[in-house]
Design a protein around this motif. Structure first.
Motif, mmCIF file in Angstrom:
data_model
loop_
_atom_site.group_PDB
_atom_site.id
_atom_site.type_symbol
_atom_site.label_atom_id
_atom_site.label_comp_id
_atom_site.label_asym_id
_atom_site.label_seq_id
_atom_site.Cartn_x
_atom_site.Cartn_y
_atom_site.Cartn_z
ATOM 1 N N ALA A 8 4.526 2.165 -1.283
ATOM 2 C CA ALA A 8 3.470 3.012 -0.746
ATOM 3 C C ALA A 8 3.664 3.215 0.754
ATOM 4 N N ARG A 9 2.981 4.200 1.266
ATOM 5 C CA ARG A 9 3.007 4.452 2.697
ATOM 6 C C ARG A 9 2.147 3.408 3.398
ATOM 7 N N PRO A 10 2.370 3.167 4.699
ATOM 8 C CA PRO A 10 1.503 2.223 5.429
ATOM 9 C C PRO A 10 0.054 2.683 5.370
ATOM 10 N N PRO A 11 -0.892 1.746 5.352
ATOM 11 C CA PRO A 11 -2.310 2.130 5.260
ATOM 12 C C PRO A 11 -2.744 2.961 6.457
ATOM 13 N N VAL A 12 -3.676 3.870 6.199
ATOM 14 C CA VAL A 12 -4.163 4.767 7.239
ATOM 15 C C VAL A 12 -5.610 4.421 7.566
ATOM 16 N N GLY A 13 -6.181 5.159 8.502
ATOM 17 C CA GLY A 13 -7.573 4.955 8.855
ATOM 18 C C GLY A 13 -8.468 5.554 7.792
ATOM 19 N N ALA A 14 -9.183 6.600 8.131
ATOM 20 C CA ALA A 14 -10.052 7.252 7.166
ATOM 21 C C ALA A 14 -9.210 8.063 6.187
ATOM 22 N N ALA A 63 0.943 11.402 -13.420
ATOM 23 C CA ALA A 63 0.646 10.457 -12.343
ATOM 24 C C ALA A 63 -0.035 11.196 -11.211
ATOM 25 N N ALA A 64 -1.309 10.885 -10.990
ATOM 26 C CA ALA A 64 -2.044 11.424 -9.845
ATOM 27 C C ALA A 64 -2.003 10.380 -8.737
ATOM 28 N N PHE A 65 -1.738 10.829 -7.529
ATOM 29 C CA PHE A 65 -1.608 9.869 -6.434
ATOM 30 C C PHE A 65 -2.236 10.421 -5.164
ATOM 31 N N CYS A 66 -2.793 9.539 -4.387
ATOM 32 C CA CYS A 66 -3.374 9.907 -3.100
ATOM 33 C C CYS A 66 -2.231 10.144 -2.111
ATOM 34 N N VAL A 67 -2.247 11.281 -1.448
ATOM 35 C CA VAL A 67 -1.135 11.603 -0.547
ATOM 36 C C VAL A 67 -1.135 10.723 0.690
ATOM 37 N N ASP A 68 -2.256 10.076 0.983
ATOM 38 C CA ASP A 68 -2.271 9.112 2.087
ATOM 39 C C ASP A 68 -1.564 7.823 1.706
ATOM 40 N N ALA A 69 -1.404 7.597 0.397
ATOM 41 C CA ALA A 69 -0.819 6.340 -0.079
ATOM 42 C C ALA A 69 0.635 6.479 -0.511
ATOM 43 N N ASP A 81 8.411 9.056 -4.219
ATOM 44 C CA ASP A 81 8.275 7.658 -4.621
ATOM 45 C C ASP A 81 7.557 7.533 -5.962
ATOM 46 N N VAL A 82 6.611 8.423 -6.227
ATOM 47 C CA VAL A 82 5.914 8.392 -7.515
ATOM 48 C C VAL A 82 6.852 8.841 -8.631
ATOM 49 N N VAL A 83 7.685 9.839 -8.359
ATOM 50 C CA VAL A 83 8.687 10.257 -9.343
ATOM 51 C C VAL A 83 9.588 9.083 -9.712
ATOM 52 N N LEU A 84 9.997 8.315 -8.715
ATOM 53 C CA LEU A 84 10.849 7.150 -8.978
ATOM 54 C C LEU A 84 10.097 6.067 -9.742
ATOM 55 N N GLY A 128 14.746 -12.623 -4.947
ATOM 56 C CA GLY A 128 16.093 -12.078 -4.847
ATOM 57 C C GLY A 128 16.368 -10.921 -5.781
ATOM 58 N N HIS A 129 15.382 -10.470 -6.559
ATOM 59 C CA HIS A 129 15.610 -9.334 -7.456
ATOM 60 C C HIS A 129 15.799 -8.064 -6.637
ATOM 61 N N GLU A 130 16.814 -7.284 -6.996
ATOM 62 C CA GLU A 130 17.086 -6.066 -6.243
ATOM 63 C C GLU A 130 16.021 -5.008 -6.522
ATOM 64 N N LEU A 131 15.655 -4.303 -5.457
ATOM 65 C CA LEU A 131 14.625 -3.276 -5.532
ATOM 66 C C LEU A 131 15.241 -1.890 -5.400
ATOM 67 N N GLY A 132 14.477 -0.910 -5.801
ATOM 68 C CA GLY A 132 14.990 0.451 -5.833
ATOM 69 C C GLY A 132 14.714 1.236 -4.567
ATOM 70 N N ILE A 133 14.999 2.501 -4.634
ATOM 71 C CA ILE A 133 14.851 3.418 -3.503
ATOM 72 C C ILE A 133 13.392 3.479 -3.064
ATOM 73 N N GLY A 134 13.180 3.372 -1.762
ATOM 74 C CA GLY A 134 11.846 3.526 -1.206
ATOM 75 C C GLY A 134 10.957 2.320 -1.296
ATOM 76 N N VAL A 135 11.414 1.229 -1.907
ATOM 77 C CA VAL A 135 10.592 0.037 -2.092
ATOM 78 C C VAL A 135 10.911 -0.959 -0.970
ATOM 79 N N ARG A 136 9.891 -1.360 -0.253
ATOM 80 C CA ARG A 136 10.081 -2.295 0.853
ATOM 81 C C ARG A 136 10.372 -3.702 0.352
ATOM 82 N N GLY A 137 11.400 -4.301 0.906
ATOM 83 C CA GLY A 137 11.760 -5.672 0.567
ATOM 84 C C GLY A 137 12.664 -6.236 1.643
#
Length: 991
Positions: free
Chosen positions: A194-200, A381-387, A392-395, A745-754
């Motif tokens: 996910a994207r970093p948290p935002v304010g409002a 998949a519906a997703f909040c664009v702030d999140a 990343d949702v496609v992946l 140690g499990h490998e993560l995919g594209i766009g996933v922070r680790g």
């Protein structure tokens, strides 16, 4: 007669108040026909449906803190023409659906027809206060029947449908939820992708669709038989595993809507659904069979206790835990939507098909709507664009499909051992291969000594030292070290030919060097000398180092002995980290050093390279500056210390000596770039050690230099990756890299922070004297071989680049949100008044941001800036200059004690309004000890209590506060400042 709205209706209304002017709670029903709809017949059909269902004639009115409802005998809902635009049908319908309803006694139903080239689309939009998902099916069915009747000249059925009165929550159900959710903490974080948290939050949403592959569908059908579970349960269980793999943790809570109609009310339109939290505790050692069993049990129990709206559960379970406008239990939703409109349906002979209309909003980060059909199963998949970003949702959907296929192949595998990657992740462009060095740097330097001994190797002011002279001096040091019998040599000397000869001489003797800088504090030097057990210690003339041996005088060039070594796998040097309180050094081999130097030389040019020697001799950056020049037959130009702060001096050095490469950390570049200006044109400018801020990158590019941003990590010699900062985030790996889940140690995919891991032949040998740390930080990969766990948070990008966020240890939890300090820094650094920023964790779960700025009154502007982009306001301390280490990097260790004793920038004593608000905070929350900076939600507040607080502020203080103001300004001080600013803004508008 008006009556009070239900608690769950009030909660929905409060959500709408946070994003006024939006259709966040609108639900649309639409169908398309091949032909034309008779508007009069459609209007008559709609009137009949409205007459049958009194809930559709229910209107609401709201004041500052209360919501009431009443039923009208009739409401006028005209059939409108839906406007058409260039964006197409779906966009037109979304705009129609997103138009907000007024909560002022007006009808909460809207209808329209969009005329297309080949047919019409009918759309009815209803507010969620009187409508739910099952209502869409009932409304559509009755509307179509009524239209057919009217079109045939008949009178549609207007007989009233019995009103469904929901029963009060059963105490046994409340007790169940208390038990089931006991010990659960509020949802603190989004997923790792996910994207970093935002304010409002804007609550704006998008959707993407994925059709499950044939193998995935086959697995689900097989599991239905073998595990005796419904399709919904199997897919829900897989969803919980997917979320856990992406950062939701092992205690996963997923929301799902449950229809609470009884058998008699199955034809009742209305808001008769409750969101229930499904808690799945994933045992890492359990297989998917166990997960399905638990999910099935949880699902069935939740349905049997679904009579309790979530709004009744939260206060009973969470108490004074941090809360906010969103659900305190979950951010992710699962909705199984079977059935749909029969594809063979017609309307007065016209072919008809269902049209899905989005309203463009979502209160959740991610919603999976599973829509099964006879020949396919689609996940919407519906997703909040702030999140999330759409990619990343496609992946995520792709990995969901791959997870199902993987489970089918190995049902017995523990869920913790399942792969976290999908097809796109596995097809990611390979990192650059790392070519092992086969020739030592001593051999490379000696090649020039043998062929061109009179070529200048080191230029230091007016002094020039040739390769022959440098080599002779190195041989003298070799003899000294060999005679001493020492294997670890510490060298203390300013940058120059003497230091270069001492390093080369130690290596010729088969010893390893300890990288030190005479400018380091004496206690630090003493600790490093003791830790390394260096002997001998070589020091330049004039440096008062007890017990040190003077570095031999420069050679006359008469000696050119060829090197007899070293062993490429022998340790070349110890490099101590500059930001640790206790000495901690990595050991780097000659092979790794040679590979790092060759990599950098290839990056900055071909043939002989002229480098500036600017970096501290305590860092391996100083080694690469020296050896890139000497290994290519070039020369190194010693930069005076003032060149780190005086751009004119640096530009003159570059111009006079034809320097090709200048390397420095961001703090140095900030000081010199403006003055150096065009003097850097055509040169390679390397930004080392720390992230490169966008404004600084733009300044450097404007000079005409060839900009290179390098990523370094202690466990890798030289640079592990490079970038040019031209096209957003990311650096290109110079060696094989991958990202893993921290701890497993499990490998993560594209766009996933680790955690970023780096392999290849430029790795350090390990940590000096710390075998346990070496074992923890280095490992073996089945494909890449030996690798280093960097302890840095990063994510892979689709093109093979890596976005390095910052240290894993810099992730903090504040105000119920998990955020990385680098995300806080990036928000503040984007402000034009900020030259540099460093954030550290403060006391009492706070973040303290130290800002380097010379602008007056910058703190208040930064507070406003951060409130709009961050979920909390960091405390600010404005400094003329951030403290730096001897290497020129930000000294974060020095900032930690400053944070503990800080004086926040420009914070005034609480004014009268702030003091009054503290009193209201204390009374509403029933908590003593609250103060001007107490966060309402961190201190136990929630949205319903917030509405009462807003009304109290309006009544007691006469201030025009809105609920959205409280969420954006959750402390008494912030809210008082906001109201004061709003008052003055209104006053200016009146003038």
């Amino acid at each position: 007669m008006s009556i009070a709205a239900s608690r769950k209706q009030a909660a929905m209304w409060l959500l709408e108040r946070l994003v006024p002017g939006t259709g966040v709670n609108n639900v649309a029903v639409a169908f398309e026909v091949t032909g034309r709809i008779d508007r009069a017949s459609f209007a008559a059909a709609l009137r009949a449906v409205l007459a049958r269902h009194e809930v559709l004639r229910t209107v609401f009115r709201a004041d500052d803190a209360n919501l009431t409802r009443e039923v009208r005998d009739a409401v006028d809902v005209p059939v409108l023409e839906v406007a058409t635009g260039d964006a197409g049908r779906d966009a037109d319908l979304t705009a129609f659906a997103a138009e907000p309803f007024a909560i002022d006694g007006s009808p909460l139903v809207r209808a329209g027809v969009r005329a297309g080239a080949d047919g019409d689309v009918c759309c009815v939009v209803v507010h969620h206060l009187i409508f739910d998902a099952m209502s869409t099916t009932i409304l559509l069915r009755e509307l179509l029947v009524a239209y057919e009747t009217v079109a045939a000249g008949g009178r549609p059925d207007e007989s009233p449908v019995a009103v469904l009165a929901e029963r009060a929550p059963d105490e046994r159900s409340l007790a169940y939820w208390r038990r089931n959710l006991d010990g659960l903490r509020p949802a603190e974080a989004g997923l790792w992708c996910a994207r970093p948290p935002v304010g409002a939050s804007s609550l704006r949403a998008r959707t993407v669709h994925h059709e499950l592959s044939a193998p995935a569908r086959a697995v689900v059908r097989r599991f239905q038989r073998e595990l005796r579970a419904s399709e919904a349960v199997v897919l829900l269980a897989a969803y919980s595993v997917l979320l856990a793999q992406h950062g939701a943790g092992s205690d996963v809570v997923i929301g799902t809507p449950v229809n609470v109609r009884d058998q008699r009310g199955m034809n009742a339109i209305g808001y008769h659904a409750n969101l229930v939290p499904l808690r799945v505790r994933l045992d890492p050692a359990a297989d998917f069979r166990a997960v399905v069993k638990q999910t099935r049990s949880t699902f069935l129990e939740a349905i049997s206790h679904a009579d309790v709206p979530l709004e009744h559960v939260s206060p009973a379970v969470l108490g004074d835990a941090p809360s906010s406008w969103r659900s305190s239990f979950f951010r992710h939703l699962f909705n199984y939507v079977p059935g749909g409109v029969d594809a063979s349906l017609t309307l007065t002979g016209m072919p008809l098909r269902h049209v899905l209309v989005e309203n463009g909003y979502s209160r959740f980060d991610l919603e999976f709507f599973v829509m099964p059909g006879e020949d396919s199963t689609t996940v919407r998949a519906a997703f909040c664009v702030d999140a999330f970003d759409a990619a990343d949702v496609v992946l995520l959907l792709e990995r969901y499909d791959a997870l199902l296929v993987q489970l089918g192949a190995d049902l017995q595998r523990p869920v913790a051992e399942l792969s976290r990657r999908g097809a796109s992740d596995l097809a990611l462009p390979a990192s650059a291969p790392s070519t092992a060095a086969t020739r030592s740097l001593l051999d490379a330097v000696h090649a020039t000594v043998a062929t061109n001994p009179d070529l200048v190797a080191v230029r230091d002011g007016t002094d020039a030292v040739t390769y022959g002279q440098l080599w002779s001096a190195a041989l003298a040091t070799r003899d000294l070290v060999a005679a001493s019998g020492g294997s670890t040599v510490a060298v203390l000397a300013p940058r120059g030919a003497q230091l270069a000869a001492a390093w080369l001489g130690a290596w010729l003797a088969g010893a390893r060097c300890v990288l030190l800088d005479p400018a380091q504090p004496i206690p630090d030097l003493a600790a490093r000398l003791a830790d390394s057990a260096a002997a001998p210690v070589l020091a330049a003339e004039g440096l008062p180092v007890p017990g040190a041996v003077r570095i031999p005088a420069g050679g006359d060039g008469s000696r050119a002995d060829a090197p007899s070594g070293p062993d490429l796998d022998a340790v070349a040097y110890l490099a101590y980290q500059l930001d640790t309180p206790a000495p901690l050094a990595v050991t780097v081999t000659h092979r790794a050093l040679a590979g790092a130097v060759a990599r950098l030389a290839e990056r900055v040019g071909t043939g002989p390279v002229v480098t500036s020697w600017l970096s501290s001799s305590a860092t391996d950056a100083a080694l690469t500056e020296l050896l890139v020049a000497l290994s290519t037959g070039g020369r190194v130009v010693v930069a005076p210390d003032r060149a780190r702060a005086d751009g004119h001096a640096l530009a003159e050095l570059v111009r006079r000596h034809g320097v090709d490469v200048v390397q420095a950390p961001p703090a140095v570049w900030r000081d010199v770039v403006e003055q150096a200006g065009a003097g850097l044109a055509g040169r390679a400018a390397l930004v080392a050690h720390e992230p490169l801020p966008g404004p600084l990158a733009a300044q450097l590019r404007a000079t005409g230099c060839a900009l290179h941003h390098g990523y370094t990590t202690p466990g890798v010699a030289g640079y592990a990756a490079f970038g040019d900062a031209r096209d957003g985030a990311g650096v290109r790996p110079a060696a094989p890299v991958f990202v893993t889940e921290p701890g497993t140690g499990h490998e993560l995919g594209i766009g996933v922070r680790g955690e970023l891991c780096v392999a290849g032949d430029t790795l350090a040998a390990g940590y000096h004297g710390r075998p346990e740390l070496t074992a923890a930080r280095f490992g073996e990969h089945p494909t890449h071989g030996r690798f280093h766990r960097t302890r840095d948070l990063a994510r892979l990008l689709p093109d093979g680049r890596v976005d390095v966020v910052g240290p894993l240890s810099a992730q903090v939890r504040v105000a119920g949100q998990r955020i990385h300090l680098a995300d806080v820094e990036s928000v503040l650094a984007a402000h034009p008044d900020v030259e540099a920023v460093a954030a550290v964790e403060g006391r009492d779960a706070t973040v303290v941001a130290f800002v380097e700025s010379r602008k007056p009154d910058v703190a208040e502007r930064l507070r406003e800036h951060s409130r709009a982009a961050l979920p909390f306001a960091p405390e600010l301390v404005v400094l003329d200059r951030l403290p730096v280490t001897v290497a020129g990097t930000v000294d974060r260790a020095a900032l930690v004690p400053l944070a503990a004793t800080r004086a926040p920038a420009d914070v005034e004593p609480p004014d009268e309004t702030t003091v009054a608000l503290v009193g209201i905070w204390t009374g509403m929350l029933d908590r003593p000890g609250l103060h001007a900076d107490s966060n309402f939600f961190v201190s136990g507040g929630h949205s319903l209590l917030g509405a009462q607080l807003v009304q109290r502020v309006r009544t007691d203080l006469g201030l025009p506060v809105q609920l959205a103001d409280l969420f954006a300004n959750p402390t008494p001080r912030q809210l008082a400042e906001h109201l004061r600013d709003a008052f003055w803004d209104d006053d200016e508008d009146d003038d």
